[in-house]
Write a protein that holds these residues in place. Structure first.
Motif, PDB file in Angstrom:
ATOM      1  N   PRO A  29       0.817  -1.221   0.000  1.00 27.78           N
ATOM      2  CA  PRO A  29       0.000   0.000   0.000  1.00 27.78           C
ATOM      3  C   PRO A  29       0.855   1.278   0.000  1.00 27.78           C
ATOM      4  CG  PRO A  29      -0.887  -1.564   1.565  1.00 27.78           C
ATOM      5  CD  PRO A  29       0.429  -2.110   1.104  1.00 27.78           C
ATOM      6  N   ALA A  30       1.960   1.265   0.713  1.00 25.59           N
ATOM      7  CA  ALA A  30       2.822   2.442   0.731  1.00 25.59           C
ATOM      8  C   ALA A  30       3.428   2.673  -0.647  1.00 25.59           C
ATOM      9  CB  ALA A  30       3.916   2.281   1.781  1.00 25.59           C
ATOM     10  N   LEU A  31       3.817   1.596  -1.305  1.00 35.75           N
ATOM     11  CA  LEU A  31       4.378   1.715  -2.647  1.00 35.75           C
ATOM     12  C   LEU A  31       3.310   2.213  -3.627  1.00 35.75           C
ATOM     13  CD1 LEU A  31       6.745   1.252  -4.568  1.00 35.75           C
ATOM     14  CD2 LEU A  31       5.928  -1.097  -4.862  1.00 35.75           C
ATOM     15  N   ASP A  32       2.109   1.672  -3.501  1.00 40.48           N
ATOM     16  CA  ASP A  32       1.017   2.128  -4.366  1.00 40.48           C
ATOM     17  C   ASP A  32       0.741   3.615  -4.161  1.00 40.48           C
ATOM     18  OD1 ASP A  32       0.735  -0.381  -5.415  1.00 40.48           O
ATOM     19  OD2 ASP A  32      -1.018  -0.913  -4.203  1.00 40.48           O
ATOM     20  N   ARG A  33       0.747   4.061  -2.928  1.00 36.00           N
ATOM     21  CA  ARG A  33       0.520   5.495  -2.653  1.00 36.00           C
ATOM     22  C   ARG A  33       1.641   6.349  -3.226  1.00 36.00           C
ATOM     23  NH1 ARG A  33      -1.143   3.359   2.334  1.00 36.00           N
ATOM     24  NH2 ARG A  33       0.889   3.820   3.247  1.00 36.00           N
ATOM     25  N   ALA A  34       2.868   5.874  -3.118  1.00 32.86           N
ATOM     26  CA  ALA A  34       4.006   6.634  -3.646  1.00 32.86           C
ATOM     27  C   ALA A  34       3.941   6.726  -5.165  1.00 32.86           C
ATOM     28  CB  ALA A  34       5.316   5.992  -3.209  1.00 32.86           C
ATOM     29  N   VAL A  35       3.588   5.616  -5.828  1.00 33.57           N
ATOM     30  CA  VAL A  35       3.472   5.633  -7.287  1.00 33.57           C
ATOM     31  C   VAL A  35       2.327   6.543  -7.713  1.00 33.57           C
ATOM     32  CG1 VAL A  35       2.891   4.202  -9.290  1.00 33.57           C
ATOM     33  CG2 VAL A  35       4.543   3.389  -7.626  1.00 33.57           C
ATOM     34  N   ALA A  36       1.203   6.467  -7.023  1.00 30.79           N
ATOM     35  CA  ALA A  36       0.066   7.331  -7.349  1.00 30.79           C
ATOM     36  C   ALA A  36       0.425   8.800  -7.148  1.00 30.79           C
ATOM     37  CB  ALA A  36      -1.142   6.947  -6.495  1.00 30.79           C
ATOM     38  N   ALA A  37       1.146   9.108  -6.080  1.00 35.43           N
ATOM     39  CA  ALA A  37       1.563  10.497  -5.841  1.00 35.43           C
ATOM     40  C   ALA A  37       2.514  10.981  -6.927  1.00 35.43           C
ATOM     41  CB  ALA A  37       2.226  10.611  -4.471  1.00 35.43           C
ATOM     42  N   ALA A  38       3.399  10.101  -7.390  1.00 34.00           N
ATOM     43  CA  ALA A  38       4.326  10.482  -8.469  1.00 34.00           C
ATOM     44  C   ALA A  38       3.558  10.755  -9.759  1.00 34.00           C
ATOM     45  CB  ALA A  38       5.363   9.389  -8.688  1.00 34.00           C
ATOM     46  N   PHE A  39       2.581   9.905 -10.076  1.00 34.63           N
ATOM     47  CA  PHE A  39       1.769  10.139 -11.273  1.00 34.63           C
ATOM     48  C   PHE A  39       0.957  11.416 -11.147  1.00 34.63           C
ATOM     49  CE2 PHE A  39       2.161   5.467 -12.272  1.00 34.63           C
ATOM     50  CZ  PHE A  39       2.793   5.654 -13.495  1.00 34.63           C
ATOM     51  N   ASP A  40       0.400  11.663  -9.962  1.00 33.14           N
ATOM     52  CA  ASP A  40      -0.366  12.894  -9.748  1.00 33.14           C
ATOM     53  C   ASP A  40       0.510  14.128  -9.910  1.00 33.14           C
ATOM     54  OD1 ASP A  40      -2.659  11.460  -9.326  1.00 33.14           O
ATOM     55  OD2 ASP A  40      -2.583  11.598  -7.120  1.00 33.14           O
ATOM     56  N   ALA A  41       1.721  14.069  -9.383  1.00 34.70           N
ATOM     57  CA  ALA A  41       2.639  15.205  -9.511  1.00 34.70           C
ATOM     58  C   ALA A  41       3.017  15.436 -10.970  1.00 34.70           C
ATOM     59  CB  ALA A  41       3.892  14.958  -8.676  1.00 34.70           C
ATOM     60  N   ARG A  42       3.249  14.358 -11.708  1.00 39.18           N
ATOM     61  CA  ARG A  42       3.577  14.503 -13.134  1.00 39.18           C
ATOM     62  C   ARG A  42       2.396  15.073 -13.910  1.00 39.18           C
ATOM     63  NH1 ARG A  42       4.005   9.381 -16.619  1.00 39.18           N
ATOM     64  NH2 ARG A  42       1.795   9.744 -16.439  1.00 39.18           N
TER      65      ARG A  42
END
Length: 133
Positions: A29-42
């Motif tokens: 879940p932490a990895l999923d949140r980090a990937v989602a945050a990276a996509f959102d920032a991009r």
């Protein structure tokens, strides 16, 4: 020794299963949140860049429209001055006066070809009755 081997194999299998559960249960879940945050920032950076490009294009369009408007006003003011100063302002249109009016029409239509009447402007060499103008 067979019991001891069974216990070691069971312990290794337990450790592997515990590691798999641990990696999926705590880190996924932490990895999923980090990937989602990276996509959102991009995506946000892309949207900001597109917004800036749109603002620049709008500014360019407004400046071009303003320049066209000022040029059109200058043409109309020049034509109005010429018309008022013309000694035969109240008489029927002479060919040279008609030519000046058509020239001003062409200059205005060159600025904005989509204006009404631009495609129907009579050419200079047309035989036009002055009462029709």
């Amino acid at each position: 020794m067979s019991t001891r081997l069974a216990i070691v194999v069971a312990a290794c299998l337990g450790l592997v299963l515990f590691g798999a559960w641990l990696s999926r249960g705590f880190w996924k879940p932490a990895l999923d949140r980090a990937v989602a945050a990276a996509f959102d920032a991009r995506d946000q950076a892309d949207a900001d860049q597109l917004g800036r490009a749109g603002d620049a294009q709008t500014s360019t369009n407004i400046e071009a429209w303003s320049d066209q408007r000022q040029t059109g006003r200058a043409i109309v003011a020049d034509l109005e001055r010429q018309t008022r100063e013309d000694p035969d302002a109240k008489s029927p249109l002479a060919p040279d006066r008609r030519d000046r009016l058509h020239d001003a029409d062409r200059r205005l239509c060159a600025l904005r070809p989509g204006l009404g009447g631009c495609s129907t402007a009579a050419p200079l060499d047309a035989d036009v009755d002055p009462r029709e103008l």
